[in-house]
Design a protein around this motif. Structure first.
Motif, PDB file in Angstrom:
ATOM      1  N   THR A  53      -7.394  -2.859   1.186  1.00 42.45           N
ATOM      2  CA  THR A  53      -7.543  -3.763   0.056  1.00 42.45           C
ATOM      3  C   THR A  53      -7.756  -5.186   0.566  1.00 42.45           C
ATOM      4  O   THR A  53      -7.940  -5.396   1.770  1.00 42.45           O
ATOM      5  N   SER A  54      -7.763  -6.158  -0.341  1.00 38.72           N
ATOM      6  CA  SER A  54      -8.015  -7.549   0.057  1.00 38.72           C
ATOM      7  C   SER A  54      -7.717  -8.468  -1.116  1.00 38.72           C
ATOM      8  O   SER A  54      -7.893  -8.070  -2.278  1.00 38.72           O
ATOM      9  N   PRO A  55      -7.310  -9.716  -0.818  1.00 40.62           N
ATOM     10  CA  PRO A  55      -7.177 -10.691  -1.916  1.00 40.62           C
ATOM     11  C   PRO A  55      -8.519 -10.970  -2.588  1.00 40.62           C
ATOM     12  O   PRO A  55      -8.570 -11.503  -3.694  1.00 40.62           O
ATOM     13  N   ALA A  80      -3.673  -1.544   4.643  1.00 41.41           N
ATOM     14  CA  ALA A  80      -4.544  -2.482   5.353  1.00 41.41           C
ATOM     15  C   ALA A  80      -5.028  -3.505   4.324  1.00 41.41           C
ATOM     16  O   ALA A  80      -5.712  -3.156   3.361  1.00 41.41           O
ATOM     17  N   THR A  81      -4.618  -4.770   4.513  1.00 43.87           N
ATOM     18  CA  THR A  81      -5.183  -5.803   3.643  1.00 43.87           C
ATOM     19  C   THR A  81      -5.830  -6.870   4.515  1.00 43.87           C
ATOM     20  O   THR A  81      -6.040  -6.649   5.713  1.00 43.87           O
ATOM     21  N   ARG A  97       1.411 -14.298  -0.532  1.00 40.30           N
ATOM     22  CA  ARG A  97       1.111 -13.761  -1.868  1.00 40.30           C
ATOM     23  C   ARG A  97       0.756 -12.262  -1.772  1.00 40.30           C
ATOM     24  O   ARG A  97       1.170 -11.466  -2.601  1.00 40.30           O
ATOM     25  N   SER A  98       0.012 -11.887  -0.731  1.00 39.12           N
ATOM     26  CA  SER A  98      -0.359 -10.477  -0.566  1.00 39.12           C
ATOM     27  C   SER A  98       0.884  -9.603  -0.402  1.00 39.12           C
ATOM     28  O   SER A  98       0.978  -8.530  -0.998  1.00 39.12           O
ATOM     29  N   LEU A  99       1.849 -10.075   0.400  1.00 34.38           N
ATOM     30  CA  LEU A  99       3.075  -9.289   0.585  1.00 34.38           C
ATOM     31  C   LEU A  99       3.799  -9.121  -0.755  1.00 34.38           C
ATOM     32  O   LEU A  99       4.289  -8.041  -1.069  1.00 34.38           O
ATOM     33  N   ARG A 106       6.216  -5.875   4.893  1.00 36.26           N
ATOM     34  CA  ARG A 106       5.419  -5.719   6.109  1.00 36.26           C
ATOM     35  C   ARG A 106       4.146  -4.942   5.791  1.00 36.26           C
ATOM     36  O   ARG A 106       4.217  -3.872   5.185  1.00 36.26           O
ATOM     37  N   VAL A 107       2.984  -5.487   6.185  1.00 39.40           N
ATOM     38  CA  VAL A 107       1.765  -4.681   6.035  1.00 39.40           C
ATOM     39  C   VAL A 107       1.445  -4.039   7.384  1.00 39.40           C
ATOM     40  O   VAL A 107       1.767  -4.577   8.439  1.00 39.40           O
TER      41      VAL A 107
END
Ligand SMILES: NC(=O)c1ccc[n+]([C@@H]2O[C@H](COP(=O)([O-])OP(=O)(O)OC[C@H]3O[C@@H](n4cnc5c(N)ncnc54)[C@H](OP(=O)(O)O)[C@@H]3O)[C@@H](O)[C@H]2O)c1
Length: 273
Positions: A53-55, A80-81, A97-99, A106-107
């Motif tokens: 994924t991704s922001p 996986a970002t 923000r993603s976390l 943890r990613v």
């Protein structure tokens, strides 16, 4: 599902994952999200784990985070970002923000999306890795015009992963990037395995060649994914889908035999027509 080694750690990664661009950018309703929950259920039940994924993908990170939290399946996922912004501070804020959105501390893999301002982000990624907020580091791109830059960055630093565009009608990475990844011990995630969907749409009206059965393929999607997984430098493919029946189809490419050299020739000849 078959698994392949991540060269930098020795960890085994399932070969078919799930992309979330467009497909997971949905609203908050049950009607929007239930099919996506089923996509992830199918992935996990088949032994898969990788979710990319991704922001950049609108609501996708939050949707993935909510679905994993509500199903209690965070531990089944290899998340996986990406970081996709300019400037160190902006990168830190975006990753924090993603976390939050992914509802995790943890990613598994943080990738620098399209190499955007990669020099600014790399020290943060290394620091976060040392602190345990990121397990592995990578870079991504999606277009042949960026391959020279991708090659230079692959040579410049010791990455765990590279993510790149590879499809039966888009094979430029076979020339330099895949051999380089193998040489430098960089795991490879393939994006746009169906050419963003366009290649598959062109093939779907055609009858499946009879020889597909020799490698256990019952659909064009499986054939296209097995072509990519036949390359020894490829670690994982991440076809994007929002449909459980398509995920069920795609995970089949993680089972059984892969094409040999003669079969690969037949596949490329079929596409050339
Ligand atoms: N720069 C980057 O880092 C970058 C760039 C591009 C992509 N990516 C990542 O790579 C992932 C994959 O690329 P992509 O999503 O652009 O393209 P893709 O995987 O080549 O194709 C996705 C399309 O194929 C359809 N599809 C999937 N499985 C199918 C099946 N079994 N039968 C028929 N149709 C099927 C999907 O529609 P349905 O929803 O109807 O199944 C969707 O429209 C992205 O989702 C993203 O996570 C990263």
């Amino acid at each position: 599902m078959h698994r392949r080694k991540i060269p930098s750690t020795g960890e085994m990664l399932p070969v078919v994952g799930c992309g979330t661009w467009r497909t997971f950018d949905v609203g908050p309703t049950q009607a929007d999200r239930a099919p996506l929950g089923d996509v992830l259920k199918v992935l996990f039940e088949a032994g898969g784990s990788v979710i990319d994924t991704s922001p950049m993908y609108g609501a996708a990170e939050g949707v993935v985070g909510d679905l994993l939290a509500s199903a209690g399946t965070r531990d089944k996922a290899f998340i996986a970002t990406k970081v996709w912004t300019s400037g160190r501070d902006s990168g830190v804020a975006q990753m924090q923000r993603s976390l939050q959105l992914l509802r995790t501390s943890r990613v598994d893999l943080m990738q620098i999306h399209n190499l955007l301002d990669w020099r600014a982000h790399l020290p943060t990624l290394r620091a976060w890795k040392a602190e345990g907020r990121i397990r592995l580091l990578g870079i991504t791109h999606y277009t042949e015009s960026a391959h020279a830059e991708l090659e230079a960055v692959m040579r410049a630093e010791p990455w765990d992963f590279v993510q790149l565009n590879y499809a039966l009608d888009d094979r430029a990475v076979e020339r330099r990037l895949l051999p380089l990844a193998a040489e430098r011990g960089i795991a490879v995630i393939v994006n746009q395995p169906f050419g963003g969907g366009g290649l598959l749409r062109k093939l779907l009206p055609r009858p499946l060649p009879a020889w597909s059965a020799d490698i256990g393929c019952t659909s064009w999607a499986q054939l296209l994914l097995k072509f990519l997984l036949a390359h020894p430098a490829v670690t994982c493919v991440i076809p994007g889908t929002g449909k459980p029946e398509h995920m069920r189809d795609n995970v089949q490419a993680g089972l059984g035999a892969y094409p040999d050299a003669a079969m690969l020739k037949r596949m490329t000849a079929e596409i050339a027509t």
